[in-house]
Design a protein around this motif. Structure first.
Motif, short mmCIF file in Angstrom:
data_model
loop_
_atom_site.label_atom_id
_atom_site.label_comp_id
_atom_site.label_asym_id
_atom_site.label_seq_id
_atom_site.Cartn_x
_atom_site.Cartn_y
_atom_site.Cartn_z
N THR A 14 0.84 -1.19 0.00
CA THR A 14 0.00 0.00 0.00
C THR A 14 0.88 1.25 0.00
O THR A 14 2.01 1.21 0.50
CB THR A 14 -0.93 0.04 1.23
OG1 THR A 14 -1.74 1.23 1.17
CG2 THR A 14 -0.14 0.06 2.53
N ASP A 173 -6.55 -0.98 2.29
CA ASP A 173 -7.62 -0.95 1.29
C ASP A 173 -8.47 0.31 1.47
O ASP A 173 -8.22 1.12 2.37
CB ASP A 173 -8.49 -2.21 1.36
CG ASP A 173 -8.95 -2.54 2.78
OD1 ASP A 173 -9.32 -1.59 3.50
OD2 ASP A 173 -8.93 -3.72 3.17
N GLY A 296 -6.87 -3.07 7.53
CA GLY A 296 -7.54 -3.42 6.29
C GLY A 296 -8.51 -4.57 6.52
O GLY A 296 -8.59 -5.12 7.63
N SER A 300 -7.08 -8.60 3.04
CA SER A 300 -5.97 -7.68 2.79
C SER A 300 -4.89 -7.84 3.85
O SER A 300 -3.69 -7.83 3.56
CB SER A 300 -6.46 -6.23 2.78
OG SER A 300 -7.41 -6.02 1.76
#
Length: 324
Positions: A14, A173, A296, A300
């Protein structure tokens, strides 16, 4: 034992991170010390000014921030692709806005001829600067050191100003990003420092509200670019208007004189991300309590821990309960 910083920040998983820095001394970072009667409120401006300046120098975008009485919250996006597109000259110009640079870097920018050996050593420096300009650790270091030096000078003292290094959370996410941004934007509401988001001084939500009145988005903050799609431009994957409405509505729900509920038709983002209204209120009031480490949805978090080789999945229970 806490994880090493290099294990907490993984751009392959991420590019969004929530960073928190806390003041170590009894004296406030900002606000008013009721024991001495001295006001430190002006320091909020220091933090906000420095933060937005660094967003122009680093290849890191500021998505949300709130400057509180003894700590700061910042949600950052690392644009590692942008830093690779910059020319060597651009890298040096940006770096010189923060540091003095070297004799070689100044000679290069002045157009002076460099021999092969000098070019070799300059190339090594530029490579290092390029890495640092996309580093959250360097971003937070340059931010916090600047504020610490100014505060120590004003207080006429020395020593640590911040409580160790900053804390960072990976936002894996869209659900985690949305909840964390709203949590940060609503910090002054929960602390009873403001009654509405647009009255929250030195916060990203105030800047967005001010710009929205003229149909614009703040130039120094990451832009809202709408719902995720195939050819997605760089920016926050939500629409600005529904987000502002959601933050406003949530702010009303968490005020002590309001009964907490969210009408479904007023929260389209929650419907799209499948977050229940009750869970949303818990996320936006207790984000740091219920999540430790990366944040998340369960799948995830599983993928992140597997790639990072983490044996423990911190907060997996709360991820399943609140972000399912």
């Amino acid at each position: 034992m806490g994880l090493a910083r290099k294990c907490q920040i993984s751009l392959s998983d991420t590019k969004y991170y929530h960073c928190v820095s806390r003041c170590v001394r009894r004296a406030f970072l900002c606000g008013e010390d009721k024991l001495t009667g001295k006001s430190y409120e002006h320091r909020r401006g220091w933090v906000e000014e420095r933060l937005l300046f660094l967003a122009q120098v680093f290849c890191i975008d500021v998505c949300a921030y709130a400057v509180m009485s003894n700590h700061t919250h910042i949600v950052l996006y690392v644009d590692d692709k942008k830093v690779q597109r910059l020319s060597d000259r651009d890298i040096l110009l940006r770096w010189h806005k923060l540091f003095k640079g070297t004799l070689l870097s100044h000679q290069y920018l002045n157009g002076e001829a460099l021999d092969e050996g000098q070019r070799f050593f300059l190339s090594k420096d530029i490579k290092e600067y390029r890495t640092r300009l996309a580093s959250i650790s360097w971003f937070m270091r340059v931010l916090n050191e600047h504020i610490a030096r100014r505060a120590n000078k004003e207080d006429k003292c020395t020593g640590h100003f911040w409580e160790g290094r900053f804390k960072s959370q990976a936002l894996l996410d869209e659900s985690a990003l949305l909840a964390c941004m709203a949590y940060v934007d609503l910090n002054p509401i929960r602390a009873q420092m403001a009654r509405t988001p647009e009255q929250s001084e030195h916060t990203s939500i105030k800047k967005r509200c001010e710009a929205a009145t003229s149909g614009k988005q703040p130039k120094l903050l990451a832009r809202f670019v709408g719902s995720p799609r195939k050819h997605m431009p760089k920016g926050i994957p939500f629409e600005l208007k529904p987000y502002l409405e959601l933050v406003e509505l949530t702010g009303n729900c968490i005020r002590a004189d309001k009964r907490g509920h969210i009408e479904p038709h007023q929260a389209p983002i929650l419907q799209r991300l499948n977050i229940q209204a009750g869970n949303w209120l818990k996320l936006t009031t207790q984000f740091e309590r219920v999540f430790h480490g990366a944040v998340g949805k369960a799948h995830s978090l599983d993928m992140y821990c597997e790639r990072a080789q983490h044996k423990r999945r911190s907060s997996i229970k709360n991820s399943k309960a609140l972000l399912a």
